[in-house]
Design a protein around this motif. Sequence first.
Motif, PDB file in Angstrom:
ATOM      1  N   ILE A  11     -30.896 -71.039  -2.362  1.00 38.90           N
ATOM      2  CA  ILE A  11     -29.673 -71.150  -1.566  1.00 38.90           C
ATOM      3  C   ILE A  11     -30.081 -71.663  -0.190  1.00 38.90           C
ATOM      4  O   ILE A  11     -30.901 -71.047   0.487  1.00 38.90           O
ATOM      5  CB  ILE A  11     -28.949 -69.804  -1.434  1.00 38.90           C
ATOM      6  N   ALA A  12     -29.531 -72.794   0.196  1.00 38.56           N
ATOM      7  CA  ALA A  12     -29.776 -73.369   1.524  1.00 38.56           C
ATOM      8  C   ALA A  12     -28.444 -73.406   2.253  1.00 38.56           C
ATOM      9  O   ALA A  12     -27.389 -73.584   1.630  1.00 38.56           O
ATOM     10  CB  ALA A  12     -30.364 -74.771   1.401  1.00 38.56           C
ATOM     11  N   VAL A  53     -22.995 -78.242  -3.758  1.00 38.93           N
ATOM     12  CA  VAL A  53     -22.877 -78.193  -2.298  1.00 38.93           C
ATOM     13  C   VAL A  53     -21.417 -77.959  -1.922  1.00 38.93           C
ATOM     14  O   VAL A  53     -20.516 -78.637  -2.418  1.00 38.93           O
ATOM     15  CB  VAL A  53     -23.392 -79.498  -1.645  1.00 38.93           C
ATOM     16  N   HIS A  54     -21.211 -76.998  -1.039  1.00 35.20           N
ATOM     17  CA  HIS A  54     -19.880 -76.708  -0.505  1.00 35.20           C
ATOM     18  C   HIS A  54     -19.911 -76.962   1.003  1.00 35.20           C
ATOM     19  O   HIS A  54     -20.831 -76.511   1.690  1.00 35.20           O
ATOM     20  CB  HIS A  54     -19.497 -75.247  -0.772  1.00 35.20           C
ATOM     21  N   VAL A  55     -18.923 -77.690   1.508  1.00 33.99           N
ATOM     22  CA  VAL A  55     -18.817 -77.958   2.939  1.00 33.99           C
ATOM     23  C   VAL A  55     -17.481 -77.424   3.457  1.00 33.99           C
ATOM     24  O   VAL A  55     -16.488 -77.420   2.730  1.00 33.99           O
ATOM     25  CB  VAL A  55     -18.952 -79.469   3.265  1.00 33.99           C
ATOM     26  N   SER A  56     -17.477 -76.977   4.702  1.00 37.85           N
ATOM     27  CA  SER A  56     -16.236 -76.485   5.300  1.00 37.85           C
ATOM     28  C   SER A  56     -16.228 -76.796   6.797  1.00 37.85           C
ATOM     29  O   SER A  56     -17.278 -76.888   7.428  1.00 37.85           O
ATOM     30  CB  SER A  56     -16.079 -74.980   5.072  1.00 37.85           C
ATOM     31  N   ALA A  73     -16.034 -83.972   2.696  1.00 43.70           N
ATOM     32  CA  ALA A  73     -16.665 -83.980   1.381  1.00 43.70           C
ATOM     33  C   ALA A  73     -18.179 -84.036   1.494  1.00 43.70           C
ATOM     34  O   ALA A  73     -18.720 -84.539   2.483  1.00 43.70           O
ATOM     35  CB  ALA A  73     -16.171 -85.189   0.577  1.00 43.70           C
ATOM     36  N   ALA A  74     -18.841 -83.533   0.460  1.00 46.25           N
ATOM     37  CA  ALA A  74     -20.283 -83.714   0.281  1.00 46.25           C
ATOM     38  C   ALA A  74     -20.443 -84.831  -0.740  1.00 46.25           C
ATOM     39  O   ALA A  74     -19.925 -84.744  -1.849  1.00 46.25           O
ATOM     40  CB  ALA A  74     -20.927 -82.431  -0.220  1.00 46.25           C
ATOM     41  N   ILE A 102     -23.286 -74.987   2.342  1.00 44.52           N
ATOM     42  CA  ILE A 102     -24.150 -74.144   1.525  1.00 44.52           C
ATOM     43  C   ILE A 102     -24.463 -74.912   0.239  1.00 44.52           C
ATOM     44  O   ILE A 102     -23.581 -75.551  -0.333  1.00 44.52           O
ATOM     45  CB  ILE A 102     -23.513 -72.769   1.236  1.00 44.52           C
ATOM     46  N   ALA A 103     -25.718 -74.878  -0.153  1.00 40.90           N
ATOM     47  CA  ALA A 103     -26.170 -75.532  -1.378  1.00 40.90           C
ATOM     48  C   ALA A 103     -26.820 -74.474  -2.267  1.00 40.90           C
ATOM     49  O   ALA A 103     -27.637 -73.681  -1.795  1.00 40.90           O
ATOM     50  CB  ALA A 103     -27.164 -76.644  -1.070  1.00 40.90           C
TER      51      ALA A 103
END
Length: 116
Positions: A11-12, A53-56, A73-74, A102-103
């Motif tokens: 988890i990064a 990958v989640h981006v916010s 978006a990623a 978060i990845a």
Amino acid sequence: MQVINSSRIGIAQGSVDLFSDFEEGGEMWTGEGSRARSQWIAFDQQFAVPPIVHVSLTLWDMDSAHNVRADLAAENISETGFDAVFRTWKDTKVARVRISWIAIGAVTDDDDWDVT
């Protein structure tokens, strides 16, 4: 759905300011020119395969006189990183944007070996 078949899950996570156009009259703030910004985000350690990958948005500073329009978006996700892409359109004026990400994915280990 991505199924991770590994006992080693990495988890990064991170946060990055994508841009700040207010002080210098940049294109996102003036509403003229490019309406997208992209930044390569490199992982500290490589994943075994491209992760999820989640981006916010964690900070957005927008002009209140216009509609707020945003797409985050990623893209181009690989084992080593991804492009964080923010887009807006029409008359929306954006002063600055910060994102968090978060990845999650499989990682390799020195004890892994291949018998092929």
